[in-house]
Motif scaffolding. Structure first.
Motif, PDB file in Angstrom:
ATOM      1  N   MET A 171       0.833  -1.177   0.053  1.00 55.00           N
ATOM      2  CA  MET A 171       0.024  -0.075   0.053  1.00 55.00           C
ATOM      3  C   MET A 171       0.785   1.363  -0.202  1.00 55.00           C
ATOM      4  N   LYS A 172       0.514   2.177  -0.756  1.00 53.54           N
ATOM      5  CA  LYS A 172       1.391   3.316  -0.768  1.00 53.54           C
ATOM      6  C   LYS A 172       1.173   4.282   0.215  1.00 53.54           C
ATOM      7  N   ILE A 173       2.259   4.635   0.843  1.00 49.57           N
ATOM      8  CA  ILE A 173       2.114   5.508   1.896  1.00 49.57           C
ATOM      9  C   ILE A 173       2.405   6.899   1.596  1.00 49.57           C
ATOM     10  N   ARG A 174       1.591   8.013   2.126  1.00 50.65           N
ATOM     11  CA  ARG A 174       1.860   9.294   1.898  1.00 50.65           C
ATOM     12  C   ARG A 174       2.423  10.050   3.009  1.00 50.65           C
ATOM     13  N   VAL A 215       8.372  10.177  15.016  1.00 56.21           N
ATOM     14  CA  VAL A 215       6.983   9.999  15.332  1.00 56.21           C
ATOM     15  C   VAL A 215       6.051  10.223  14.383  1.00 56.21           C
ATOM     16  N   CYS A 216       5.239   9.226  13.935  1.00 61.17           N
ATOM     17  CA  CYS A 216       4.132   9.308  12.885  1.00 61.17           C
ATOM     18  C   CYS A 216       3.021  10.075  13.352  1.00 61.17           C
ATOM     19  N   PHE A 217       2.495  11.104  12.880  1.00 52.53           N
ATOM     20  CA  PHE A 217       1.270  11.205  13.124  1.00 52.53           C
ATOM     21  C   PHE A 217       0.462  11.310  11.843  1.00 52.53           C
ATOM     22  N   VAL A 218      -0.963  11.703  11.962  1.00 52.99           N
ATOM     23  CA  VAL A 218      -1.789  11.408  10.722  1.00 52.99           C
ATOM     24  C   VAL A 218      -1.668  12.855   9.972  1.00 52.99           C
ATOM     25  N   ASP A 219      -2.354  13.918  10.470  1.00 53.70           N
ATOM     26  CA  ASP A 219      -2.388  15.086   9.713  1.00 53.70           C
ATOM     27  C   ASP A 219      -2.621  16.088  10.759  1.00 53.70           C
ATOM     28  N   PRO A 268       8.675  14.725  13.641  1.00 52.35           N
ATOM     29  CA  PRO A 268       7.449  14.427  13.185  1.00 52.35           C
ATOM     30  C   PRO A 268       7.227  14.095  11.515  1.00 52.35           C
ATOM     31  N   ILE A 269       6.769  13.024  11.366  1.00 53.38           N
ATOM     32  CA  ILE A 269       6.285  12.600  10.177  1.00 53.38           C
ATOM     33  C   ILE A 269       4.730  12.609   9.836  1.00 53.38           C
ATOM     34  N   TYR A 270       4.131  13.229   9.001  1.00 47.14           N
ATOM     35  CA  TYR A 270       2.828  13.235   8.763  1.00 47.14           C
ATOM     36  C   TYR A 270       2.612  12.029   7.743  1.00 47.14           C
ATOM     37  N   ALA A 271       1.673  11.131   8.162  1.00 45.73           N
ATOM     38  CA  ALA A 271       1.452   9.904   7.241  1.00 45.73           C
ATOM     39  C   ALA A 271       0.433  10.290   6.301  1.00 45.73           C
ATOM     40  N   GLY A 272      -0.492  11.213   6.568  1.00 48.33           N
ATOM     41  CA  GLY A 272      -1.620  11.239   5.774  1.00 48.33           C
ATOM     42  C   GLY A 272      -2.865  10.411   6.194  1.00 48.33           C
ATOM     43  N   ALA A 273      -2.989   9.292   6.753  1.00 49.65           N
ATOM     44  CA  ALA A 273      -4.004   8.743   6.800  1.00 49.65           C
ATOM     45  C   ALA A 273      -3.670   7.791   8.140  1.00 49.65           C
ATOM     46  N   HIS A 274      -4.553   7.273   8.704  1.00 49.75           N
ATOM     47  CA  HIS A 274      -4.395   6.348  10.179  1.00 49.75           C
ATOM     48  C   HIS A 274      -3.698   4.962   9.739  1.00 49.75           C
ATOM     49  N   ASP A 275      -4.173   4.419   8.583  1.00 48.44           N
ATOM     50  CA  ASP A 275      -3.640   3.110   8.103  1.00 48.44           C
ATOM     51  C   ASP A 275      -1.953   3.255   7.769  1.00 48.44           C
ATOM     52  N   ALA A 276      -1.887   4.433   7.100  1.00 45.25           N
ATOM     53  CA  ALA A 276      -0.484   4.547   6.655  1.00 45.25           C
ATOM     54  C   ALA A 276       0.166   5.072   7.714  1.00 45.25           C
ATOM     55  N   SER A 277      -0.054   5.597   8.905  1.00 46.26           N
ATOM     56  CA  SER A 277       0.634   5.723   9.956  1.00 46.26           C
ATOM     57  C   SER A 277       1.154   4.348  10.799  1.00 46.26           C
ATOM     58  N   ALA A 278       0.023   3.789  11.039  1.00 45.77           N
ATOM     59  CA  ALA A 278       0.230   2.317  11.560  1.00 45.77           C
ATOM     60  C   ALA A 278       1.195   1.511  10.661  1.00 45.77           C
TER      61      ALA A 278
END
Length: 322
Positions: A1-4, A155-159, A193-203
């Protein structure tokens, strides 16, 4: 899955989406002609994906079918890449209905959107709206066992507009002494901080080691991603849980008029649930709605989101100030 990976809430894609939502339609909702059932001929529903989704509309299909069946309106669905586009669309009168996370709902009002909550989603019949943010790391990471251990880590945040993927985690990191406030400078001083863009992308970023730790909401990690095979049970460990957060909410543009808003509120809270959707033939299987895969909708009020406003005060987030 592509991670943004995104470092700002307003990306170019969000700008373009916002412009599209603002520009779509030639007239304000209030000027739409009404059909025989007393609803606008067209209703525009906008939403932002909680996970990386190529076809968000599919998860809203039961909602769209129910609305069209009960109102006689043609429902146009708009998938936005950022809540900013949805808010601008509401202000411009080109978005009639929207599905918001709690923080985004509060921020929408702060930024001038005149909206009324129609109802919040619940995961089971008889349940209460609400969910929790999880602080996560890989299950074999013995060095991280609480938020204090996030200090200095990737640390991954979503947005920055996410309730459980940013706002509540920021408040938790402040309480743990990792950061001083929710400002970009203070966050960057305490963690990377890294903003993954979505909850699944963060996980997924946490699971792959791209992030040492991070955040996502409970159901996404406990059920959705495991059911889809994206995570294995026990692959991540939860080292922190937030207090219960008010549920994600359907809201109506006040430009629809009080009577229409009240009718939509009654419709969603009495008929938008798995039991009714199945009995009415709208769907045959689980009948889950939105990409949160909720069971249904129950009444909600603006006051239910005062807890989010309180966390806004704690973090001092610029997003909370319009």
């Amino acid at each position: 899955m592509k991670i943004r990976l995104r470092r700002h809430a307003m990306t170019l894609a969000a700008v373009l989406t916002g412009l599209a939502l603002v520009a779509s339609g030639c007239s304000d909702s209030k000027s739409h002609s009404l059909n025989a059932q007393g609803f606008p001929e067209t209703l525009t529903l906008a939403a932002v994906p909680a996970e990386n989704s190529a076809d968000l509309k599919a998860s809203y299909a039961p909602v769209i079918k129910l609305l069209e069946q009960e109102t006689g309106s043609k429902v146009q669905f708009k998938q936005a890449s950022d809540y900013a586009g949805v808010v601008e669309g509401i202000i411009a009168g080109n978005v009639d209905l929207a599905f918001f996370g709690p923080f985004a709902y509060v921020v929408a009002g702060i930024n001038g959107a005149k909206i009324t909550p129609l109802g919040a989603v619940v995961q089971a019949a008889g349940g209460s709206p609400g969910y929790k943010s999880y602080g996560l790391t890989k299950s074999d990471n013995a060095s991280i066992n609480g938020l204090k251990d996030f200090a200095g880590k990737k640390v991954c945040f979503v947005d920055p507009s996410s309730t459980s993927g940013f706002l509540y985690p920021t408040a938790g990191l402040i309480s743990a002494g990792v950061i001083k406030s929710g400002s970009e400078a203070d966050i960057s001083a305490g963690v990377t901080p890294i903003y993954a863009g979505a909850h699944d992308a963060s996980a997924l970023s946490i699971a792959s080691g791209t992030c040492d730790a991070g955040f996502a909401f409970d159901t996404m990690v406990d059920k959705t991603m495991i059911d889809k095979g994206d995570l294995k049970p026990g692959q991540l460990k939860t080292v922190w849980k937030s207090e219960t957060i008010a549920g994600s909410v359907f809201a109506a543009n006040n430009a629809l008029g009080t009577d229409t808003v009240e009718k939509l509120k009654t419709l969603l809270t009495t008929k938008l649930n798995a039991a009714n959707l199945k009995s009415s033939g709208i769907c045959a299987d689980e009948c889950r709605i939105t990409d949160e895969r909720a069971w249904g909708v129950v009444p909600a009020t603006d006051a239910d989101y005062n807890g989010v406003r309180k966390v806004c005060e704690i973090t001092g987030s610029k997003k909370c100030k319009g």
